[in-house]
Write an enzyme that holds these catalytic residues in place. Structure first.
Site, mmCIF file in Angstrom:
data_model
loop_
_atom_site.group_PDB
_atom_site.id
_atom_site.type_symbol
_atom_site.label_atom_id
_atom_site.label_comp_id
_atom_site.label_asym_id
_atom_site.label_seq_id
_atom_site.Cartn_x
_atom_site.Cartn_y
_atom_site.Cartn_z
ATOM 1 C CB ALA A 191 8.801 -45.998 29.182
ATOM 2 N N PRO A 247 9.651 -58.450 41.688
ATOM 3 C CG PRO A 247 10.899 -59.933 41.378
ATOM 4 C CD PRO A 247 11.001 -58.740 41.134
ATOM 5 C CD GLU A 273 3.344 -44.388 26.606
ATOM 6 O OE1 GLU A 273 3.757 -43.412 26.189
ATOM 7 O OE2 GLU A 273 2.372 -44.508 27.077
ATOM 8 N NE ARG A 286 10.064 -39.927 33.912
ATOM 9 C CZ ARG A 286 8.909 -40.361 33.434
ATOM 10 N NH1 ARG A 286 7.928 -39.651 33.784
ATOM 11 N NH2 ARG A 286 9.146 -41.311 32.541
ATOM 12 C CD GLU A 314 6.694 -40.883 26.396
ATOM 13 O OE1 GLU A 314 7.944 -41.432 26.294
ATOM 14 O OE2 GLU A 314 5.810 -41.249 27.497
ATOM 15 C CD GLU A 371 5.684 -51.755 36.205
ATOM 16 O OE1 GLU A 371 4.931 -50.951 36.051
ATOM 17 O OE2 GLU A 371 6.951 -51.531 36.291
ATOM 18 C CD GLU A 428 3.938 -37.977 28.555
ATOM 19 O OE1 GLU A 428 4.094 -39.135 28.878
ATOM 20 O OE2 GLU A 428 3.715 -37.610 27.440
#
Lengths: 172, 172
Positions: B66, B104, B82, B54, B86, B109, B130
């Site tokens: 995800a 929130p 996904e 990441r 993946e 999202e 990825e």
């Protein structure tokens, strides 16, 4: 090298470039101060929860007290401060349960998840932009009643599940 | 009225204004397509987990598959896509466990949390950006081993805790 393209009170936006098949593409991610969230346990069966209006999602959301760690502040101090400001409870004991990335693919943010016990009532001092109501509810009523079949606040669900899980012992 | 000040592949930044004591202040929040995360259960004791680099947090993170829901795509279809892209597993059954806000207070999202069962091996097709390794691990080894005392991926922890919790029945 990443370059900050936007600065806000809550997050900054950074731009960098990634190379895919020899071509350069802009890639954006967020940085900013890390955050805390606190589960305030009144006794072994009751917790303090906030009902708070959230402008981004345009509705009231049930959430545990949470907020950003200020510059120079320790995560535990931020947890104590947010708990007292938002709920009017002071924690005799503040225990770190775990730390988690909000979204490691596009945000550097780490949230520190705390359990607050030995609570003493003081006085809530929400910020002028905060619209918060406090409720003391049964832990068993949190999920299913306060956090229902609709969209729930993930950090509060995670903290509740973690506390209720025997797995918690693996972290302590 | 909110105005979009930045558009990226993963999120947009919106600016609006809030009034505090008669003064106007800019206030920023994120919008964008919602997301899915999937817990792929091989059998009742084993799950598929990804070790993925990441870039935002500059390390490898253990995470369940995800990704973002594409325009016009249903959340369940995104979860199936996904998972297969993946990990190379196709789900015989994909069940929505719950939906949660990422944050929130500053992001609209909603993440849809799925449980995938009746898995069949096909072929993984990660995107060129990825960097993913797949492991099949014991569910009991996930927390404490793959997700350790360091900083963990919150959405994957939440999904694991939810699945392991008897509370899950309240949502089903």
């Amino acid at each position: 090298m990443a370059r900050r393209v936007l600065r806000t009170k809550v997050f900054d936006v950074q731009r960098t470039f990634v190379r895919i098949n020899g071509k350069r593409y802009p890639w954006y991610y967020l940085t900013g101060n890390n955050a805390v969230v606190v589960m305030p346990l009144i006794d072994k069966d009751h917790v303090v929860i906030e009902k708070q209006y959230r402008r981004a999602v345009k509705r009231y959301v049930y959430e545990f007290p949470a907020g950003r760690i200020e510059r120079g502040e320790s995560p535990a101090a931020a947890a104590r401060r947010e708990l007292e400001e938002e709920t009017g409870y002071r924690a005799g004991r503040m225990r770190l349960l775990f730390r988690g990335y909000t979204a490691p693919s596009w945000h550097t943010e780490v949230v520190h998840y705390y359990l607050a016990t030995n609570l003493k009532k003081t006085k809530a001092m929400p910020e002028p932009t905060e619209d918060i109501e406090i409720e003391v509810v049964k832990l068993d009523d949190l999920i299913g009643k306060r956090m229902s079949r609709g969209v729930i606040d993930t950090k509060s669900l995670t903290l509740t599940l973690f506390y209720k899980s025997a797995l918690a012992r693996k972290f302590w």
